[in-house]
Design an enzyme around this catalytic site. Structure first.
Site, PDB file in Angstrom:
ATOM      1  N   LYS A   1       0.883  -1.167   0.000  1.00 50.23           N
ATOM      2  CA  LYS A   1       0.000   0.000   0.000  1.00 50.23           C
ATOM      3  C   LYS A   1       0.921   1.216   0.000  1.00 50.23           C
ATOM      4  O   LYS A   1       1.405   1.645   1.045  1.00 50.23           O
ATOM      5  CB  LYS A   1      -0.880  -0.020   1.252  1.00 50.23           C
ATOM      6  CG  LYS A   1      -2.249   0.629   1.072  1.00 50.23           C
ATOM      7  CD  LYS A   1      -2.208   2.088   0.699  1.00 50.23           C
ATOM      8  CE  LYS A   1      -2.062   2.997   1.903  1.00 50.23           C
ATOM      9  NZ  LYS A   1      -1.819   4.392   1.518  1.00 50.23           N
TER      10      LYS A   1
ATOM     11  N   GLU B   1       9.108   1.010  11.268  1.00 48.46           N
ATOM     12  CA  GLU B   1      10.088   2.103  11.226  1.00 48.46           C
ATOM     13  C   GLU B   1       9.289   3.397  11.307  1.00 48.46           C
ATOM     14  O   GLU B   1       8.560   3.741  10.380  1.00 48.46           O
ATOM     15  CB  GLU B   1      10.936   2.008   9.958  1.00 48.46           C
ATOM     16  CG  GLU B   1      11.899   0.832  10.058  1.00 48.46           C
ATOM     17  CD  GLU B   1      12.570   0.455   8.748  1.00 48.46           C
ATOM     18  OE1 GLU B   1      12.512   1.237   7.801  1.00 48.46           O
ATOM     19  OE2 GLU B   1      13.147  -0.640   8.699  1.00 48.46           O
TER      20      GLU B   1
ATOM     21  N   CYS C   1      13.255  10.699   7.718  1.00 48.18           N
ATOM     22  CA  CYS C   1      13.006  10.273   9.099  1.00 48.18           C
ATOM     23  C   CYS C   1      14.274  10.404   9.947  1.00 48.18           C
ATOM     24  O   CYS C   1      14.207  10.622  11.151  1.00 48.18           O
ATOM     25  CB  CYS C   1      12.514   8.843   9.109  1.00 48.18           C
ATOM     26  SG  CYS C   1      13.614   7.744   8.203  1.00 48.18           S
TER      27      CYS C   1
ATOM     28  N   GLU D   1       7.963  15.944  16.192  1.00 45.02           N
ATOM     29  CA  GLU D   1       8.517  15.786  14.841  1.00 45.02           C
ATOM     30  C   GLU D   1       7.778  16.723  13.879  1.00 45.02           C
ATOM     31  O   GLU D   1       6.558  16.694  13.793  1.00 45.02           O
ATOM     32  CB  GLU D   1       8.347  14.336  14.365  1.00 45.02           C
ATOM     33  CG  GLU D   1       8.960  14.112  13.002  1.00 45.02           C
ATOM     34  CD  GLU D   1       8.711  12.701  12.450  1.00 45.02           C
ATOM     35  OE1 GLU D   1       7.572  12.232  12.498  1.00 45.02           O
ATOM     36  OE2 GLU D   1       9.676  12.083  11.966  1.00 45.02           O
TER      37      GLU D   1
HETATM   38  P1  NAD Z   1       1.920   8.201   7.676  1.00 41.61           P
HETATM   39  O1  NAD Z   1       2.000   7.396   8.917  1.00 41.61           O
HETATM   40  O2  NAD Z   1       0.956   9.331   7.626  1.00 41.61           O
HETATM   41  O3  NAD Z   1       1.520   7.278   6.453  1.00 41.61           O
HETATM   42  C1  NAD Z   1       2.281   6.143   6.092  1.00 41.61           C
HETATM   43  C2  NAD Z   1       1.403   5.149   5.381  1.00 41.61           C
HETATM   44  O4  NAD Z   1       0.438   4.631   6.294  1.00 41.61           O
HETATM   45  C3  NAD Z   1       0.615   5.721   4.203  1.00 41.61           C
HETATM   46  O5  NAD Z   1       0.640   4.775   3.158  1.00 41.61           O
HETATM   47  C4  NAD Z   1      -0.770   5.880   4.783  1.00 41.61           C
HETATM   48  O6  NAD Z   1      -1.792   5.847   3.816  1.00 41.61           O
HETATM   49  C5  NAD Z   1      -0.855   4.686   5.710  1.00 41.61           C
HETATM   50  N1  NAD Z   1      -1.817   4.789   6.807  1.00 41.61           N
HETATM   51  C6  NAD Z   1      -2.211   5.896   7.471  1.00 41.61           C
HETATM   52  N2  NAD Z   1      -3.101   5.576   8.449  1.00 41.61           N
HETATM   53  C7  NAD Z   1      -3.277   4.231   8.390  1.00 41.61           C
HETATM   54  C8  NAD Z   1      -4.069   3.309   9.132  1.00 41.61           C
HETATM   55  N3  NAD Z   1      -4.854   3.691  10.130  1.00 41.61           N
HETATM   56  N4  NAD Z   1      -3.998   2.005   8.793  1.00 41.61           N
HETATM   57  C9  NAD Z   1      -3.206   1.589   7.783  1.00 41.61           C
HETATM   58  N5  NAD Z   1      -2.438   2.421   7.049  1.00 41.61           N
HETATM   59  C10 NAD Z   1      -2.464   3.730   7.351  1.00 41.61           C
HETATM   60  O7  NAD Z   1       3.392   8.674   7.368  1.00 41.61           O
HETATM   61  P2  NAD Z   1       3.872   9.632   6.185  1.00 41.61           P
HETATM   62  O8  NAD Z   1       3.350  11.000   6.456  1.00 41.61           O
HETATM   63  O9  NAD Z   1       3.574   8.988   4.879  1.00 41.61           O
HETATM   64  O10 NAD Z   1       5.458   9.613   6.380  1.00 41.61           O
HETATM   65  C11 NAD Z   1       6.136  10.453   7.247  1.00 41.61           C
HETATM   66  C12 NAD Z   1       6.415   9.750   8.556  1.00 41.61           C
HETATM   67  O11 NAD Z   1       7.130   8.556   8.303  1.00 41.61           O
HETATM   68  C13 NAD Z   1       7.301  10.547   9.512  1.00 41.61           C
HETATM   69  O12 NAD Z   1       6.819  10.395  10.817  1.00 41.61           O
HETATM   70  C14 NAD Z   1       8.663   9.870   9.380  1.00 41.61           C
HETATM   71  O13 NAD Z   1       9.506  10.029  10.482  1.00 41.61           O
HETATM   72  C15 NAD Z   1       8.255   8.460   9.176  1.00 41.61           C
HETATM   73  N6  NAD Z   1       9.316   7.704   8.524  1.00 41.61           N
HETATM   74  C16 NAD Z   1      10.073   6.841   9.268  1.00 41.61           C
HETATM   75  C17 NAD Z   1      11.110   6.130   8.678  1.00 41.61           C
HETATM   76  C18 NAD Z   1      11.980   5.194   9.462  1.00 41.61           C
HETATM   77  O14 NAD Z   1      12.775   4.501   8.864  1.00 41.61           O
HETATM   78  N7  NAD Z   1      11.890   5.157  10.767  1.00 41.61           N
HETATM   79  C19 NAD Z   1      11.364   6.315   7.318  1.00 41.61           C
HETATM   80  C20 NAD Z   1      10.578   7.210   6.591  1.00 41.61           C
HETATM   81  C21 NAD Z   1       9.550   7.892   7.215  1.00 41.61           C
END
Ligand code: NAD
Length: 484
Positions: A176, A252, A286, A388
C-alpha cells in the site's frame, strides 16, 4: 490523463473511485489514482496467497535470486522512467533522486537476494538420555503474505527496502504505497511482469489509511505479517489491527533526531553534515536532524555558518540546474510545517533564518514551498523541540559538557538516529554507546551499509531490518529434531 491503477495478480486493475495525484512543485494534477476498496484488497491478498501455493512457493532459491537480480536490472534499464515518476510525485531535486532514490531502490533487490542465498542456518548434535544421539537443524520458511505500508518521503527506496527482503525470503506481498506517491510502486508492477515474477507475488493497492486500502489491508486476516514505515501514531493504529490474529509487525516510525557538534569537530565538515541532515529532501527524512546541540565555544560561529548554508540552498523544480531543495510533499503537510514555524515564534524563538515561504515565479507559486529555517533560544519544552515537524528546520542550542549533550539528545520519546561530530575517538565511542537510538553516525549522516541493522529505539520503531536481521522478520525458523 495518467491513471495509476492497482496491480493485482499480475494485472492492472481500475476501480470506480479515483483521487487526484498532484505535483508538489506546482500543485498541477499529474493523474488519477484508482482507490482500492475492501474487495480489491481482498482480491490482492487472495492473489498473494495463491502465489505462495503456486510456482513461487515451489521455486528454488537459486531461481528466485536470479529473478530478483532481473528485477533490479530492469529497474536500472528503465532508470529514467522511475526517475521521472519519482521526481513528479515528490518534487525532489534530480541530483537526489538520481543518486539515492532510484539506484538504492534497485539495489535493495540484489542485496537481499544475495544475503538469502548465502546465509546458513544452525544445527546442533545432542546426546539423548538413552545414550543415543539426535540431530537438530533449522529450516527458514517464509512467513506468508506480507502487508507493506509505505510513506511518501523516499517512495521507491523505502518500499523496495521491504519488498526486496520479503520476496527474497519467499513471501508474497501486498503493497500500500502512500496516497501522495503512487507512481513508482505502480511502475514496479510492469517490471515484475517483464522479468517473469509469477502473478500474485507482488501486488499494489492504492488508497488512504483509515477506512481505505491501508486499514483494509492491515485488518485483513489473510495477511500474515505487516511491515510499516511512517508516523508513530499510524504505527499505533496498525499495531492494534495486527493484534487480531497476533500477527507480527516490523515498524520504522518517526524521529526527533539530535545532532551533537563538539568544539573539537572538523568545523567545515560538521557544518556541511548538519546542512544535509537538517535540510536534505526538504527536511522530509526520518533520520533528519531537527535538534542541534553545539558546544558553547563554537556555538555562535556554527549558527552563523549554518545560516549561510541554509540561505544558499536554491529552491526550484527537480530538473533545474543548481536546484538543491524541493518543495514539501503536499499543501496539507505545508500547513503543518508552517504551523510549527508560527508556533516557534509564539514560543519566543529567535528566527536565525527563514520562517516563511519563498517567493516562487509563475506556476511554481502554487507549489508547496517553505524556507529552510533555523531557530535558537527556545527552552527544551518548546513544541518545535519536542515534536517531529518533518520539514527543513532545526533548533540549535548550546551545551557545555559531554554528559549534558548526551542527556539532551536522549530527552525525547523517540530514538531513531543521532549524528555526532567530534575528532576525539574516545568521545565518539563513549557518546555512541550512550545515545538511545537505532543508529548513531559519527562524522557522517545517512551513510547506509545495507548489511547492517536498521530500526528505531523507543517510539521510533519495533524490530530491526537490514542484512541478516531482515530474515528475522521475513522468515520463521522451524527446528527439525531427528533421533538418530
Ligand atoms: P503516515 O503514517 O501518515 O503514512 C504512512 C502510510 O500509512 C501511508 O501509506 C498511509 O496511507 C498509511 N496509513 C495511514 N493511516 C493508516 C491506518 N490507520 N492504517 C493503515 N495504514 C495507514 O506517514 P507519512 O506522512 O507517509 O510519512 C512520514 C512519517 O514517516 C514521519 O513520521 C517519518 O519520520 C516516518 N518515517 C520513518 C522512517 C523510518 O525509517 N523510521 C522512514 C521514513 C519515514
Amino acid at each position: 490523463m495518467k491513471q495509476y491503477m492497482n496491480f493485482i495478480g499480475g494485472e492492472f486493475v481500475a476501480t470506480g473511485k479515483t483521487f487526484e495525484n498532484r505535483a508538489p512543485v506546482d500543485n498541477r494534477v499529474l493523474g488519477l489514482v484508482h482507490e482500492a476498496g475492501a474487495d480489491e484488497v481482498d482480491a490482492a491478498v487472495r492473489a498473494a496467497r495463491n502465489a505462495l501455493h503456486g510456482e513461487w512457493g515451489r521455486m528454488t532459491v537459486t531461481r528466485r535470486v536470479e529473478l530478483l537480480h532481473a528485477v533490479a536490472d530492469e529497474i536500472n534499464r528503465r532508470f529514467d522512467d522511475f526517475l521521472q515518476a519519482e521526481m513528479a510525485d515528490t518534487g525532489k531535486p534530480h541530483a537526489l533522486a538520481s543518486h539515492v532514490d532510484i539506484p538504492r531502490g534497485a539495489a535493495n533487490f540484489k542485496v537481499f537476494a544475495d544475503i538469502v542465498k548465502n546465509v546458513p542456518t544452525e544445527s546442533f548434535e545432542m546426546a539423548t538420555p538413552d545414550g543415543g544421539q539426535a540431530l537438530n537443524y533449522a529450516i527458514r520458511s517464509p512467513v506468508g503474505v506480507i502487508g507493506v505500508v509505505c510513506p511518501w518521503n523516499l517512495p521507491l527506496l523505502l518500499m523496495t527496502w521491504k519488498v526486496g527482503p520479503a520476496l527474497a525470503c519467499g513471501n508474497t506481498v501486498v503493497v500500500k504505497p502512500s496516497e501522495e506517491t503512487p507512481a513508482t510502486a505502480t511502475l514496479l508492477g510492469e517490471v515484475m511482469n517483464a522479468v517473469g515474477i509469477p502473478p500474485g507475488v507482488y501486488n499494489v493497492v492504492h488508497g488512504f489509511g483509515p477506512d481505505s486500502a491501508g486499514e483494509f489491508l492491515t485488518r485483513h486476516p489473510g495477511v500474515n505479517g505487516i511491515t510499516f514505515t511512517g508516523e508513530t501514531r499510524t504505527g499505533e493504529a496498525i499495531m492494534a489491527a495486527a493484534a487480531k490474529g497476533v500477527r507480527p509487525v516490523s515498524f520504522e516510525l518517526g524521529g526527533k533526531n539530535a545532532g551533537i557538534v563538539f568544539a573539537d569537530a572538523d568545523f567545515d565538515k560538521a557544518v556541511a553534515g548538519i546542512t544535509r541532515s537538517a535540510f536534505e529532501n526538504c527536511g522530509q527524512v526520518c533520520l533528519g536532524t531537527e535538534r542541534v546541540y553545539v558546544e558553547r565555544p563554537i556555538f555562535d560561529r556554527f549558527v552563523a555558518a549554518l545560516k549561510e548554508k541554509a540561505e544558499a540552498l536554491k529552491p526550484g523544480p527537480s530538473e533545474e540546474a543548481g536546484v538543491s531543495i524541493g518543495p514539501l510533499i503536499s499543501q496539507e503537510h505545508r500547513q503543518k510545517v508552517l504551523s510549527y514555524y508560527e508556533k516557534a515564534v509564539r514560543e519566543g524563538a529567535t528566527v536565525v533564518t527563514g520562517g516563511g515561504v519563498p517567493t516562487m515565479k509563475g506556476a511554481l507559486a502554487e507549489g508547496h514551498w517553505v524556507q529552510p529555517t533555523i531557530w535558537t533560544g527556545l527552552p527544551e519544552t518548546a513544541a518545535v523541540i519536542r515534536e517531529e515537524i518533518f520539514g527543513p528546520c532545526c533548533h540549535i542550542a548550546p551545551f557545555d559538557t559531554e554528559e549534558e549533550a548526551i542527556a539532551l539528545a536522549n530527552a525525547t520519546d523517540y530514538g531513531l538516529a543521532t549524528t555526532v561530530w567530534t575528532q576525539n575517538l574516545g568521545r565518539a565511542h563513549r557518546v555512541a554507546k550512550q545515545v538511545e537510538v537505532g543508529i548513531c553516525w559519527i562524522n557522517s549522516w545517512f551513510l547506509r551499509d545495507l548489511r547492517t541493522a536498521f530500526g528505531g529505539a523507543k517510539a521510533s520503531g519495533i524490530g530491526r531490518e537490514g542484512g541478516v536481521h531482515s530474515l528475522e522478520f521475513y522468515t520463521e525458523l522451524r527446528n527439525v529434531c531427528i533421533k538418530l
